[in-house]
Design a protein around this motif. Structure first.
Motif, PDB file in Angstrom:
ATOM      1  N   PRO A 196       0.793  -1.208   0.000  1.00 32.37           N
ATOM      2  CA  PRO A 196       0.000   0.000   0.000  1.00 32.37           C
ATOM      3  C   PRO A 196       0.834   1.271   0.000  1.00 32.37           C
ATOM      4  O   PRO A 196       0.320   2.331   0.299  1.00 32.37           O
ATOM      5  N   PHE A 197       2.126   1.181  -0.281  1.00 34.17           N
ATOM      6  CA  PHE A 197       2.981   2.347  -0.146  1.00 34.17           C
ATOM      7  C   PHE A 197       3.188   3.082  -1.458  1.00 34.17           C
ATOM      8  O   PHE A 197       3.020   2.533  -2.534  1.00 34.17           O
ATOM      9  N   VAL A 198       3.591   4.335  -1.356  1.00 33.82           N
ATOM     10  CA  VAL A 198       3.925   5.138  -2.520  1.00 33.82           C
ATOM     11  C   VAL A 198       5.433   5.124  -2.677  1.00 33.82           C
ATOM     12  O   VAL A 198       6.160   5.487  -1.762  1.00 33.82           O
ATOM     13  N   ASN A 225      -6.433   2.175  -2.698  1.00 35.45           N
ATOM     14  CA  ASN A 225      -5.676   1.222  -1.874  1.00 35.45           C
ATOM     15  C   ASN A 225      -6.103  -0.225  -2.080  1.00 35.45           C
ATOM     16  O   ASN A 225      -5.518  -1.126  -1.478  1.00 35.45           O
ATOM     17  N   GLY A 226      -7.143  -0.447  -2.894  1.00 32.37           N
ATOM     18  CA  GLY A 226      -7.597  -1.808  -3.126  1.00 32.37           C
ATOM     19  C   GLY A 226      -8.577  -2.323  -2.094  1.00 32.37           C
ATOM     20  O   GLY A 226      -8.885  -3.516  -2.076  1.00 32.37           O
ATOM     21  N   GLY A 229      -2.742   7.726  -6.447  1.00 30.76           N
ATOM     22  CA  GLY A 229      -3.261   7.183  -7.684  1.00 30.76           C
ATOM     23  C   GLY A 229      -2.158   6.789  -8.650  1.00 30.76           C
ATOM     24  O   GLY A 229      -2.226   5.752  -9.323  1.00 30.76           O
ATOM     25  N   GLU A 230      -1.115   7.604  -8.733  1.00 28.61           N
ATOM     26  CA  GLU A 230       0.021   7.304  -9.614  1.00 28.61           C
ATOM     27  C   GLU A 230       0.742   6.045  -9.151  1.00 28.61           C
ATOM     28  O   GLU A 230       1.176   5.226  -9.966  1.00 28.61           O
ATOM     29  N   ALA A 231       0.858   5.879  -7.852  1.00 30.28           N
ATOM     30  CA  ALA A 231       1.602   4.734  -7.324  1.00 30.28           C
ATOM     31  C   ALA A 231       0.844   3.430  -7.482  1.00 30.28           C
ATOM     32  O   ALA A 231       1.432   2.396  -7.778  1.00 30.28           O
TER      33      ALA A 231
END
Length: 563
Positions: free
Chosen positions: A33-35, A376-377, A42-44
């Motif tokens: 869940p990290f960037v 985040n799903g 959203g980009e990550a």
């Protein structure tokens, strides 16, 4: 050593040891869940569009206060006064302000550090604590905000019925819901501007009522009631013991007022945090809004609750009105007792705009929580879609749809529906605050572990001691919020369910997710990622402080202080 991790699909959630990494992506399939090396969530994640930064300083300051000052102060405070008396009412609001101050500080430190587009509170819970807890609190938050939209629409219909118009309640509910949908579906800047003006009406009204209240207290009434002073604190008394007599009854009076005061504040500090990703110059404007938030609450709720207990006796029969409009407002009752006529209609209109403002803010916040969970799903991907103005329109529509529950008002009394909604949303908010404080504790420990505490762009006083004290208090409030139903002769199934039904629902979400995904109790401190996204935010916010506008005259100084 600072923590940089790139992990596999299940590794981050299952808490496995991960390898060190730089900002360059490696050949790993997923990084949730990290960037990692990305400026937006959203980009990550690649699961949705990005929002736009369109909220100015005055927008977010008034957004938070607009969500906090609503029917709870204007109307709900009268029921507390009738139940327990003026002293517990005043003390309860002061005590709840301390709780809100701590929660606001906790959130402000985190979101000022990483004010990325797409961030939500569940995102930080997933990143710093545990994916299962994030899943449960995310749906808990969305549920609370969505229910509050329905509660405010119901309140709006009740307030309009005060004028005994021939228009059916369903029409008023429809107008209420359509307007807040329009304001939330267009660009975020238009939403912020509408919220600014809605909230401004409330602030002017409450300040005017406080001034009038002090005038009445000091003997400025046009009738013969004279100088009130603390007359009603002496007779019928400052305390109305609750459930039992003596000191125990007075303590229970305070505690029940403390629980009930929660509805006035619930989910309000989160509004600033949820807007951080859509705020211009976040590292300047978020601390500014957070720092002033509690002081303004102290003025409005502190003086407001004090004045209510001074100008209205707790045994006034009008306080027991089943309505939730101006007829039950302690401000209206106190002003009418002083012989001042005509203000009841103005106050009802102001309370109506208050309900509209709060509903507008709650729809914004609920949609952003759902949007963030989609990124985040933790929610279907469709809720991550944004339009060309950066508005997560599918999430807005889904949250707004829950507001249609307000049509229950047609077949039941409005006051009953409003009370039911308020009780359920209160306990959801307490649970959410507990999770916020746990997340802050974990975030702070991870920053200390990585020797980065001094790199926080915004730090607040009395931490970490304040967060631990308030965590214990809010946990007790959550457990005891419905204690009155257990007293002899007070048992009521509907009241019991309203007080506690959210707890098992939350536990089912949490435990179910944990069993399904086999996640550990929490992510190990050494594996908590406090670095990803920091470089991008440092670059984005490099001129936030130095670029602050400089007032050219005294009027600009006053305006910059206000907004």
């Amino acid at each position: 050593m600072p923590n940089h991790h790139v992990v596999g699909a299940g590794e981050a959630e299952k808490g496995y040891e991960a390898t060190q990494y730089g900002y360059d992506k490696q050949t790993i399939t997923t990084e949730e869940p990290f960037v990692h090396g990305a400026a937006t969530v959203g980009e990550a994640t690649g699961r949705g569009g990005d929002t736009h930064r369109g909220l100015k300083s005055r927008h977010i300051q008034f957004l938070a206060l607009g969500g906090a000052i609503g029917t709870g102060l204007f109307v709900g405070s009268g029921a507390i006064l009738a139940l327990v008396g003026p002293a517990p009412l005043f003390m309860a609001y002061l005590a709840m302000m301390i709780v809100v101050w701590n929660v606001m500080n906790n959130l402000a430190e985190i979101v000022t550090y990483l004010p990325m587009k797409g961030i939500t509170i569940p995102y930080f819970v997933k990143r710093f604590v545990d994916p299962s807890l994030a899943f449960a609190v995310g749906w808990n938050y969305w549920y609370a905000y969505a229910i509050l939209v329905a509660a405010e629409a119901t309140a709006g219909a009740i307030l309009l019925d005060y004028w005994e118009t021939p228009v059916h309640s369903a029409v008023w509910i429809t107008i209420f819901l359509v307007i807040i949908l329009f304001l939330n579906i267009v660009a975020v800047g238009i939403f912020g501007e509408a919220e600014f003006w809605f909230a401004s009406i409330k602030f002017i009204t409450i300040m005017g009522l406080i001034i009038v209240g002090f005038t009445i207290m000091l003997g400025g009434s046009p009738n013969s009631q004279g100088r009130l002073g603390f007359r009603y604190w002496n007779e019928p008394g400052a305390f109305k013991p609750y459930l039992t007599g003596g000191g125990g009854g007075r303590f229970l009076a305070f505690w029940t007022a403390f629980v009930r005061a929660g509805f006035a504040f619930i989910t309000s500090p989160e509004l600033i945090a949820l807007s951080a990703g859509e705020t211009i110059e976040p590292r300047r404007n978020i601390p500014k809004a957070a720092g002033r938030f509690v002081w303004r609450l102290a003025i409005f709720y502190g003086f407001g609750s004090f004045i209510i207990g001074v100008i209205v006796p707790s045994d006034d029969p009008q306080l027991l009105s089943p309505s939730s409009n101006a007829s039950a407002s302690p401000f209206v009752i106190g002003i009418q007792r002083a012989g001042i006529g005509g203000l009841n209609h103005a106050i009802n209109a102001a309370v109506l705009t208050s309900a509209w403002s709060a509903g507008n803010a709650f729809l914004f916040s609920g949609s952003r929580v759902l949007y963030g969970m989609a990124l985040n799903g933790d929610a279907p991907k469709v809720f991550g879609k944004t339009n060309r103005n950066g508005v997560p329109w599918v999430a807005v529509l889904a949250t707004w749809t829950v507001g249609l529950l307000s049509y229950l008002n047609i077949s039941s009394t409005g006051a009953q529906v409003f009370t039911w909604f308020s009780n359920i949303s209160t306990i959801s908010g307490f649970i959410a605050w507990i999770v916020v404080m746990i997340t802050y504790i974990r975030f702070r420990k991870a920053m200390i572990y990585n020797n980065m505490l001094d790199q926080l762009p915004y730090r607040t006083k009395f931490q970490p001691y304040a967060v631990w004290v308030v965590l214990v208090v809010v946990s007790l409030l959550t457990i005891t919020n419905g204690f009155g139903v257990f007293a002899n002769g007070n048992w009521d199934v509907s009241d019991f369910l309203a007080a506690y039904i959210t707890i098992p629902i939350f536990l089912v979400l949490y435990i179910g997710h944990k069993i399904w995904f086999r996640t550990p109790f929490c992510i190990k401190i050494q594996n908590v990622d406090v670095m990803s996204g920091k470089r991008e935010m440092d670059e984005l916010c490099a001129n936030d402080i130095s670029g602050a506008p400089v007032p050219k005259n005294v009027f600009q100084k006053i305006w910059f202080w206000i907004a």
